[in-house]
Motif scaffolding. Structure first.
Motif, short mmCIF file in Angstrom:
data_model
loop_
_atom_site.label_atom_id
_atom_site.label_comp_id
_atom_site.label_asym_id
_atom_site.label_seq_id
_atom_site.Cartn_x
_atom_site.Cartn_y
_atom_site.Cartn_z
N PRO A 78 -44.80 10.89 17.59
CA PRO A 78 -44.57 10.08 18.79
C PRO A 78 -45.73 10.20 19.78
O PRO A 78 -46.23 11.30 20.04
N LEU A 79 -46.16 9.05 20.30
CA LEU A 79 -47.24 9.01 21.29
C LEU A 79 -46.73 8.67 22.68
O LEU A 79 -47.26 9.16 23.68
N ALA A 80 -45.74 7.79 22.75
CA ALA A 80 -45.20 7.35 24.03
C ALA A 80 -43.77 6.89 23.83
O ALA A 80 -43.40 6.45 22.73
N GLU A 81 -42.98 7.00 24.88
CA GLU A 81 -41.58 6.60 24.81
C GLU A 81 -41.18 5.93 26.11
O GLU A 81 -41.53 6.41 27.20
N TRP A 82 -40.48 4.80 25.99
CA TRP A 82 -39.99 4.07 27.14
C TRP A 82 -38.47 3.93 27.00
O TRP A 82 -37.99 3.52 25.95
N THR A 83 -37.75 4.24 28.07
CA THR A 83 -36.29 4.23 28.02
C THR A 83 -35.75 3.28 29.08
O THR A 83 -36.27 3.23 30.20
N ALA A 84 -34.70 2.54 28.72
CA ALA A 84 -34.05 1.64 29.67
C ALA A 84 -33.50 2.45 30.84
O ALA A 84 -33.15 3.62 30.69
N PRO A 85 -33.43 1.84 32.03
CA PRO A 85 -33.01 2.57 33.23
C PRO A 85 -31.66 3.28 33.09
O PRO A 85 -31.45 4.35 33.63
N ASP A 86 -30.74 2.68 32.33
CA ASP A 86 -29.42 3.29 32.16
C ASP A 86 -29.33 4.15 30.90
O ASP A 86 -28.23 4.51 30.47
N GLU A 87 -30.50 4.46 30.30
CA GLU A 87 -30.56 5.31 29.10
C GLU A 87 -29.89 4.66 27.89
O GLU A 87 -29.55 5.34 26.92
N ASP A 88 -29.73 3.33 27.92
CA ASP A 88 -29.06 2.63 26.82
C ASP A 88 -29.89 2.56 25.55
O ASP A 88 -29.35 2.52 24.45
N PHE A 89 -31.19 2.51 25.69
CA PHE A 89 -32.05 2.14 24.56
C PHE A 89 -33.44 2.73 24.77
O PHE A 89 -33.86 2.96 25.91
N ALA A 90 -34.15 2.98 23.67
CA ALA A 90 -35.51 3.51 23.77
C ALA A 90 -36.45 2.76 22.84
O ALA A 90 -36.07 2.35 21.74
N LEU A 91 -37.68 2.57 23.30
CA LEU A 91 -38.79 2.11 22.46
C LEU A 91 -39.75 3.27 22.32
O LEU A 91 -40.13 3.90 23.32
N ILE A 92 -40.15 3.56 21.10
CA ILE A 92 -41.06 4.67 20.84
C ILE A 92 -42.26 4.17 20.06
O ILE A 92 -42.12 3.44 19.07
N LEU A 93 -43.45 4.54 20.53
CA LEU A 93 -44.69 4.25 19.81
C LEU A 93 -45.14 5.53 19.13
O LEU A 93 -45.26 6.58 19.77
N ALA A 94 -45.37 5.45 17.82
CA ALA A 94 -45.76 6.63 17.05
C ALA A 94 -46.97 6.30 16.18
O ALA A 94 -47.28 5.14 15.93
N GLU A 95 -47.64 7.35 15.74
CA GLU A 95 -48.85 7.18 14.93
C GLU A 95 -48.70 7.93 13.62
O GLU A 95 -48.15 9.04 13.56
N ALA A 96 -49.23 7.32 12.55
CA ALA A 96 -49.24 7.96 11.23
C ALA A 96 -50.50 8.82 11.13
O ALA A 96 -51.57 8.33 10.75
N GLU A 97 -50.37 10.07 11.53
CA GLU A 97 -51.51 10.97 11.46
C GLU A 97 -51.64 11.54 10.06
O GLU A 97 -50.76 11.39 9.22
#
Length: 319
Positions: free
Chosen positions: A294-313
Motif C-alpha cells: 500500500p502506498l496511499a489510502e483514502w477513506t470516505a468521511p463516514d468510514e463507509d468505503f476505502a480506495l487504496i493505491l498499492a504497488e507491485a514491488e
C-alpha cells in the motif's frame, strides 16, 4: 426448423453442474454477469439503498487530483471488469493515460462499455479484452513498455473468500508486472441492517439479478428450473465478515440440467455470491499477502468505503 443453440462456456457448465452437486450447493458469482445480469447490476448501483457505488464515486471525485499525481505519465489503465459510466471517466480524465484496457467476461457489455469510453475520449487508445480476469489474460501488445495502473473498483475483491482474494491479487500482479500500481476499492464493515438493505432492496432489483442466474442456466444449459420455486435472500455471516446471497427453495423441487437431475428440499439454498467487508488493517494485510505494498489510502468521511493505491514491488524474503 432447427433450434439455434447458444455456444456454452464449458467453465460455466462445469461450475453449475459441479456446484449444484456439492453438499452445500454454490455457483461462482462471476456467472451472474451475462448481458442481462450486467444490466441489472448497473440498475442496482443506482438504487438509494446500494451505497457502495455512490460512496466510492464521491470519494474518487474528492481525491482524484491527489491520486492522479501518483500515477506515472503515459500509463496504460487496465480495468478488471468493464468500465462503469461514472467511475472510469473520473479516473481517465484526471490520470490522462495513453491507453485504456477494459477486461470483462461479458463480451457484448464489454464492447458497449468500451465504445462509450472511446466516444468520450477520442484521443485515448481503447483496447477491450474479452476474458475472465480470474484466469489467464493476454494484454494487448500495443501497451508494451507503458507504465501500468490496474483499476479494480466497486469492492469486487469482496466477492472472493480471503484465500481466493489473495490468489487473485497475485494473479493481477503477474498480469501487470513488477512496478505496476493498483487502485482498488474495498467496502468497510457497517451496521447489519444497512448491509442487508443494500443487498435486498425493496424494489426487488437485486432479487431479479440473483434469479437471472437460473434463467441463464435454463437458456444456456437447457435446464427446466422453475423460477417460482426459488427466492432471493441476503444474509450477514458475522463469523466470515460477509454478506451472502442465496437462492432459497420455497418448496420441494426437482429439475434437470442437460442429463443431470437435481432435487432440493424446501429451505435448501444455492449460494451465489459473497461480499466480504474489511477493516483498515485487514484490507492492508490482504494486499500485502497478495504481493502489493500500500502506498496511499483514502477513506470516505463516514468510514463507509476505502480506495487504496498499492504497488507491485519486487519480492521480499524474510531473513
Amino acid at each position: 426448423m432447427l433450434k439455434t443453440l447458444e455456444i456454452v462456456d464449458p467453465a460455466f457448465r462445469a461450475d453449475v453442474l459441479n456446484g449444484l452437486a456439492e453438499p452445500i450447493p454454490a455457483i461462482p458469482a462471476r456467472w451472474l454477469y451475462d448481458r442481462r445480469g450486467s444490466e441489472l447490476f448497473d440498475e442496482i448501483t443506482r438504487l438509494p439503498e446500494y451505497y457502495p457505488t455512490r460512496t466510492e464515486t464521491a470519494l474518487l471525485e474528492d481525491r482524484i487530483d491527489e491520486l492522479a499525481r501518483l500515477v506515472p505519465a503515459d500509463s496504460a489503465v487496465i480495468e478488471f471488469g468493464a468500465g462503469s459510466a461514472t467511475k472510469t471517466p473520473i479516473l481517465l480524465r484526471a490520470a490522462k493515460p495513453k491507453a485504456y484496457v477494459p477486461i470483462d467476461i461479458s463480451g457484448d457489455y464489454l464492447r458497449e462499455s468500451a465504445a462509450r469510453v472511446d466516444a468520450e475520449f477520442p484521443g485515448l487508445a481503447v483496447h477491450p479484452v474479452e476474458a475472465d480476469f480470474t484466469n489467464h489474460v493476454d494484454l494487448p501488445a500495443a501497451i508494451d513498455g507503458m507504465p501500468r495502473l490496474g483499476f479494480f473498483p466497486g469492492s469486487t475483491i469482496g466477492n472472493f473468500v480471503p484465500q481466493s482474494a489473495t490468489d487473485l491479487l497475485r494473479h493481477f500482479r503477474s498480469i501487470l508486472g513488477t512496478g505496476a500500481r493498483l487502485l482498488i476499492g474495498m467496502d468497510r464493515v457497517k451496521p447489519v441492517d444497512r448491509l442487508i438493505a443494500a443487498y435486498d432492496d425493496p424494489k426487488g432489483v437485486t432479487a431479479e439479478f440473483n434469479l437471472n442466474l437460473l434463467r441463464r442456466i435454463n437458456r444456456e444449459l437447457g435446464g427446466d428450473i422453475p423460477l417460482d420455486a426459488f427466492r432471493h435472500q441476503a444474509r450477514w455471516n458475522d463469523m466470515m465478515g460477509r454478506i451472502e446471497m442465496h437462492l432459497v427453495a420455497t418448496r420441494d423441487v426437482e429439475f434437470q440440467i442437460e442429463d443431470r437431475r437435481f432435487s432440493f428440499a424446501k429451505g435448501r439454498s444455492i449460494h451465489t455470491e459473497n461480499s466480504h467487508k474489511y477493516g483498515p488493517r485487514g484490507a492492508r494485510l490482504l494486499l500485502l499477502a497478495g504481493g502489493w505494498t500500500p502506498l496511499a489510502e483514502w477513506t470516505a468521511p463516514d468510514e463507509d468505503f476505502a480506495l487504496i493505491l498499492a504497488e507491485a514491488e519486487r519480492e521480499r524474503f524474510a531473513p
